[in-house]
Design an enzyme around this catalytic site. Structure first.
Site, PDB file in Angstrom:
ATOM      1  N   ARG A 168     -26.721  46.514  -7.168  1.00 13.85           N
ATOM      2  CA  ARG A 168     -25.416  46.705  -6.643  1.00 13.85           C
ATOM      3  C   ARG A 168     -24.445  46.580  -7.827  1.00 13.85           C
ATOM      4  O   ARG A 168     -24.254  45.643  -8.378  1.00 13.85           O
ATOM      5  CB  ARG A 168     -25.030  45.771  -5.707  1.00 13.85           C
ATOM      6  CG  ARG A 168     -23.612  46.159  -5.217  1.00 13.85           C
ATOM      7  CD  ARG A 168     -23.417  45.442  -3.798  1.00 13.85           C
ATOM      8  NE  ARG A 168     -23.473  44.046  -3.658  1.00 13.85           N
ATOM      9  CZ  ARG A 168     -22.612  43.344  -2.651  1.00 13.85           C
ATOM     10  NH1 ARG A 168     -22.542  44.193  -1.562  1.00 13.85           N
ATOM     11  NH2 ARG A 168     -22.908  42.059  -2.550  1.00 13.85           N
ATOM     12  N   ASP A 448     -19.528  33.924  -0.727  1.00 15.54           N
ATOM     13  CA  ASP A 448     -19.414  35.053  -1.689  1.00 15.54           C
ATOM     14  C   ASP A 448     -18.138  35.504  -1.771  1.00 15.54           C
ATOM     15  O   ASP A 448     -17.051  35.357  -0.888  1.00 15.54           O
ATOM     16  CB  ASP A 448     -20.554  36.008  -2.025  1.00 15.54           C
ATOM     17  CG  ASP A 448     -20.492  37.030  -0.512  1.00 15.54           C
ATOM     18  OD1 ASP A 448     -19.312  36.957   0.080  1.00 15.54           O
ATOM     19  OD2 ASP A 448     -21.436  37.861  -0.734  1.00 15.54           O
TER      20      ASP A 448
END
Length: 538
Positions: A168, A448
Site C-alpha cells: 500500500r 494507526d
C-alpha cells in the site's frame, strides 16, 4: 528493458538533509520518478482541487449521492478482468508497517496475503521509507533477515509458505518532501509505488506475483482512472505485461461508496477487489459531515459495524463486487492479545470472532487482522463459512442501500470516558508517530493513523458543532462539551499517562499535546493530521 521516461527533467534532487541511497535512488531511479512527476502531477493537483470543491459543497449543507451522469456504468452488465491465481483466495490478510521484523513476521504468519503498509501504519521518516523499500526488495529476493538486539533471529519461511505480498503506497493527498522535481515535492503515491515497481516488478512478474498494490483514500472514479494511467505507464516503461500490476481499492471515504461501480470500471483491466477500510471510512463520514449537527457520531466505541450506515456500506460493497467478479474484502480487527489477563483476552477474542463471523455471513471473501495471533482465529471462521476460494456466488441481491441508508444518522452517546479516551489516543499516537512509529498498541488495540483520525476529528466536531439554537453538545451526564472540558482533560492527561508506565514516544508527549490543542481549537478541521505533523519528521 526500456529506458527511463522520455520527458526531459530540468532538475531532480534530494532535499537538503535527506541521506543519499544510491542502491535505491540511482540516476535511473531518479529519472524514472521524475518522469512520473512531470507526467502526472498536474492531474493529481486538479483532482485534489476537485476534492476541496466537493467538501465545500458538503460544508454548505450538501449531501453525497450517486452520480447521474454515470448511471449507465452502474446499470450495464460488465465484469473486471479475471483474477490471477495468487489472488483468488484471500481469506485472511495481515497488515502492518514495512520494517524488516514486521515484513518477516507477516510473510511467515500463515495469512493468505500481507499488506505492506507505507501509509497509515508507517511514520514516513526518510529512514523508514528507505528501510521499507530495502526490506521488500530483500524479501522478494529471498534474502531478508533480521537479528534483534535480544539475540532473536528472524528468518523467512520457504517461498511457497509465505503470504502473498501486496503493497500500500501513500494516498494522493500526500507529498514526499525528500525528493524534489523541478523544485516541487513529488507525490508520495508516485514515490512509493514507482520505486517499489521499479525495483521489484520484473522479479514479481516472473513469479506471477504482480506486482500487487492496495490503493488508499480514493474519492472518485477520476482518481481511480489516474492510478490506472500511472500503472499502465509503468508497465510500458518497464516492459511489463499489460495489466500485470493488479490493485485492490480501499473504500475508505464516504464519497467513494457512491462510486464503487465507477471505480471498478475505471480499473477494470487490473482491479482485484474492494476493501472495507472501515476506520478511515468512519473518519471520512465525520469529515464529510463536519458541519452537519444532525449527523454527529457517538463516541468511537459505539460506532460499530451494526450502525446502519456502516452495515449498508459493507453489504453494498459485497453486492457490487460480486456482480463484477471482484473480491469484497472485510475490515480490520484491531485487537491484539492481552497478556496476563485470560478473561479480558478471551473477551477481546470473542469480539474478533463475532466480527469475522458477521463478515463471512455477509458474503465477504476475506478479512484483515493486525496481529499474527489473530490469523488462525479469522482463518478458522472463513474456512467454516467459505469452503471454496471465495464467495463470489453470494450475490446479495437482497441488499438495497440507497443514498439515505448510506448516510443514516447513528444512535449512541458521548460519555466522559469516551471523550477522555479520544484525547489520550490522539496524544499518544501523535507522540509515537513523531518519534517514528506509525502503529502503536494502546489499551490492547493496534492504533494507526486512521483510528487516531477518528478520535481527532470527533474532538473537533464535538467542540465546534452546535444545534440550530446555538447550543453545544453535551456528554451523557449533562456536562457541556466545551473548551473548559477539553482543557481540563489535557491537564489531567500527564498523570493518567504516568500511571501507565513507559509509553512509545514519551519524549514527544508535550509536543503532541500542543499539536492536538492547536488542531482542535482551529476554526477549520484539518484535512489530515499527518499533513502538518509530517513537517516535523526528519
Amino acid at each position: 528493458m526500456s529506458a527511463a521516461p522520455h520527458l526531459v527533467v530540468a532538475d531532480v534532487r534530494l532535499a537538503a538533509g535527506a541521506a543519499a541511497a544510491p542502491e535505491l535512488l540511482d540516476e535511473r531511479a531518479l529519472a524514472f520518478l521524475a518522469g512520473l512527476h512531470q507526467r502526472f502531477e498536474p492531474r493529481r493537483q486538479a483532482l485534489l482541487a476537485a476534492r476541496r470543491e466537493r467538501q465545500a459543497f458538503f460544508d454548505a449543507g450538501g449531501l453525497p449521492d450517486f452520480r447521474a451522469e454515470t448511471r449507465a456504468i452502474r446499470e450495464d452488465d460488465w465484469r473486471v478482468a479475471p483474477l490471477p491465481a495468487a489472488l483468488r483466495d484471500r481469506r485472511v490478510e495481515i497488515t502492518g508497517p514495512v520494517d524488516p521484523k514486521m515484513v518477516i513476521n507477516a510473510l511467515n504468519s500463515g495469512a493468505s496475503c500481507y499488506m505492506a503498509d507505507f501509509e497509515d501504519s508507517t511514520a514516513p521518516t526518510w529512514d523508514a521509507l528507505l528501510t521499507g523499500q530495502r526490506a521488500l526488495r530483500e524479501a522478494i529476493a529471498g534474502t531478508l533477515a533480521f537479528d534483534a538486539d535480544n539475540g532473536k533471529a528472524y528468518r523467512m519461511k520457504p517461498e511457497g509458505e509465505r503470504a502473498v505480498l501486496i503493497v500500500r503506497p501513500r494516498g494522493w493527498h500526500l507529498d514526499e518532501k525528500h525528493l524534489l522535481v523541478d523544485g516541487e515535492r513529488i507525490s508520495a503515491s508516485l514515490f512509493d509505488a514507482g520505486l517499489f515497481c521499479l525495483g521489484n516488478a520484473a522479479a514479481l512478474a516472473a513469479k506471477d506475483r504482480g506486482p500487487y498494490l492496495y490503493l488508499p483514500k480514493l474519492q472518485s472514479m477520476e482518481e481511480a482512472a489516474l492510478w490506472d494511467e500511472v500503472l499502465a505507464h509503468i508497465e510500458q516503461v518497464l516492459d511489463l505485461p499489460e495489466g500485470c500490476i493488479k490493485v485492490t481499492v480501499l473504500v475508505e471515504t464516504l464519497p467513494a461508496v457512491f462510486e464503487m461501480d465507477e471505480i471498478l470500471h475505471a480499473l477494470r483491466g487490473r482491479v482485484a477487489g474492494l476493501n472495507c477500510g472501515r476506520w478511515d471510512y468512519i473518519f471520512s463520514y465525520i469529515k464529510t459531515f463536519r458541519t452537519h449537527r444532525d449527523r454527529v457520531l457517538p463516541e468511537r466505541g459505539q460506532v460499530t459495524m451494526t450502525q446502519p450506515f456502516l452495515k449498508a456500506y459493507s453489504e453494498l460493497l459485497v453486492r457490487t463486487c460480486h456482480r463484477r467478479g471482484a473480491h469484497a474484502m472485510g475490515g480490520m480487527a484491531a485487537q491484539i492479545p492481552i497478556s496476563g489477563d485470560p478473561e479480558a483476552n478471551e473477551a477481546a477474542l470473542a469480539r474478533v470472532r463475532a466480527d469475522k463471523e458477521r463478515e463471512a455471513a455477509a458474503g465477504h471473501d476475506g478479512t484483515w487482522v493486525a496481529h499474527p495471533a489473530l490469523v488462525p482465529i479469522a482463518k478458522a471462521i472463513f474456512d467454516a463459512a467459505m469452503p471454496g476460494a471465495n464467495q463470489h456466488g453470494v450475490a446479495r441481491e437482497d441488499v438495497v442501500a440507497d443514498r439515505d441508508a448510506l448516510i443514516a444518522p447513528s444512535r449512541g452517546t458521548i460519555t466522559r470516558t469516551g471523550f477522555e479516551g479520544n484525547v489520550e489516543v490522539c496524544v499518544r499516537y501523535l507522540a509515537a508517530w513523531l518519534d517514528g512509529s506509525g502503529c502503536v498498541p494502546i489499551h490492547w488495540l493496534m492504533e494507526d493513523a486512521a483510528t487516531a483520525e477518528i478520535a481527532r476529528s470527533q474532538l473537533w466536531q464535538w467542540l465546534h458543532v452546535t444545534d440550530r439554537g446555538g447550543e453545544p453538545l453535551c456528554l451523557d451526564d449533562g456536562t457541556v462539551i466545551d473548551d473548559c472540558l477539553f482543557q481540563q482533560t489535557l491537564l489531567n492527561l500527564p498523570s493518567r499517562l504516568a500511571a501507565q508506565g513507559p509509553i512509545p514516544g514519551a519524549g514527544r508527549v508535550a509536543e503532541a499535546t500542543a499539536m492536538l490543542e492547536a488542531l482542535t481549537r482551529s476554526d477549520v478541521l484539518e484535512e489530515f493530521l499527518t499533513i502538518s505533523a509530517y513537517e516535523r519528521l526528519s
